[in-house]
Design a protein around this motif. Sequence first.
Motif, mmCIF file in Angstrom:
data_model
loop_
_atom_site.group_PDB
_atom_site.id
_atom_site.type_symbol
_atom_site.label_atom_id
_atom_site.label_comp_id
_atom_site.label_asym_id
_atom_site.label_seq_id
_atom_site.Cartn_x
_atom_site.Cartn_y
_atom_site.Cartn_z
ATOM 1 N N THR A 8 -34.920 -25.642 -14.867
ATOM 2 C CA THR A 8 -35.487 -25.147 -16.123
ATOM 3 C C THR A 8 -36.952 -25.551 -16.270
ATOM 4 O O THR A 8 -37.760 -24.760 -16.751
ATOM 5 C CB THR A 8 -34.674 -25.616 -17.349
ATOM 6 O OG1 THR A 8 -34.578 -27.030 -17.333
ATOM 7 C CG2 THR A 8 -33.290 -25.010 -17.360
ATOM 8 N N ASP A 9 -37.288 -26.767 -15.854
ATOM 9 C CA ASP A 9 -38.688 -27.195 -15.909
ATOM 10 C C ASP A 9 -39.546 -26.327 -14.987
ATOM 11 O O ASP A 9 -40.646 -25.915 -15.347
ATOM 12 C CB ASP A 9 -38.832 -28.668 -15.500
ATOM 13 C CG ASP A 9 -38.244 -29.621 -16.527
ATOM 14 O OD1 ASP A 9 -38.097 -29.227 -17.706
ATOM 15 O OD2 ASP A 9 -37.922 -30.761 -16.147
ATOM 16 N N ASP A 44 -36.197 -30.330 -12.625
ATOM 17 C CA ASP A 44 -35.026 -29.457 -12.536
ATOM 18 C C ASP A 44 -35.437 -27.983 -12.637
ATOM 19 O O ASP A 44 -36.608 -27.654 -12.849
ATOM 20 C CB ASP A 44 -33.972 -29.841 -13.577
ATOM 21 C CG ASP A 44 -34.379 -29.525 -15.009
ATOM 22 O OD1 ASP A 44 -35.481 -29.005 -15.230
ATOM 23 O OD2 ASP A 44 -33.563 -29.791 -15.907
#
Length: 161
Positions: A4-5, A2
């Motif tokens: 944020t990763d 995702d």
Amino acid sequence: MDATDRIQQIIAPSVEAMGYEIVRVQVSGTQRPTLQVMAERKDDAAMTVEDCADISRAVSALLDVEDPISSAYTLEVSSPGIDRPLTRLKDFERFAGFEARIETRFPLDGRKRFRGMLKGVRDGSVLIETDTGPAAIPFDAVQRAKLILTDALIAATAAQQ
């Protein structure tokens, strides 16, 4: 992976090279999202406004090049604070002896919320002493966790500074 990763992968090497560790990366909101980067100093000294500004400048430059968020967004860099989130296994070890609140992704022994004294880590599980007895929560089952503001936590934090 995702957003944020991906953002964490982009910024972590530079932030760590500057002497900080990322505690959490979070994107919230839809119209004009806010990207929150929470960091702390590797030397465990208190974060200053200057530290946050240095991280903000570095992160802004990296994200301008990589452009992982397609729309306009607000960047917010902060320290974890005294009643900090616990996001890494080492956080649960470091703050053993303090009270915490843990929420799991799915029920464990019929419950998703645990509150009590952190007892450290064993075999990839977070150990916590609750009112109903000890619990071992697999780290990958933890959805959210944070320290609870207590007199003991305030005293320990004041002693560090």
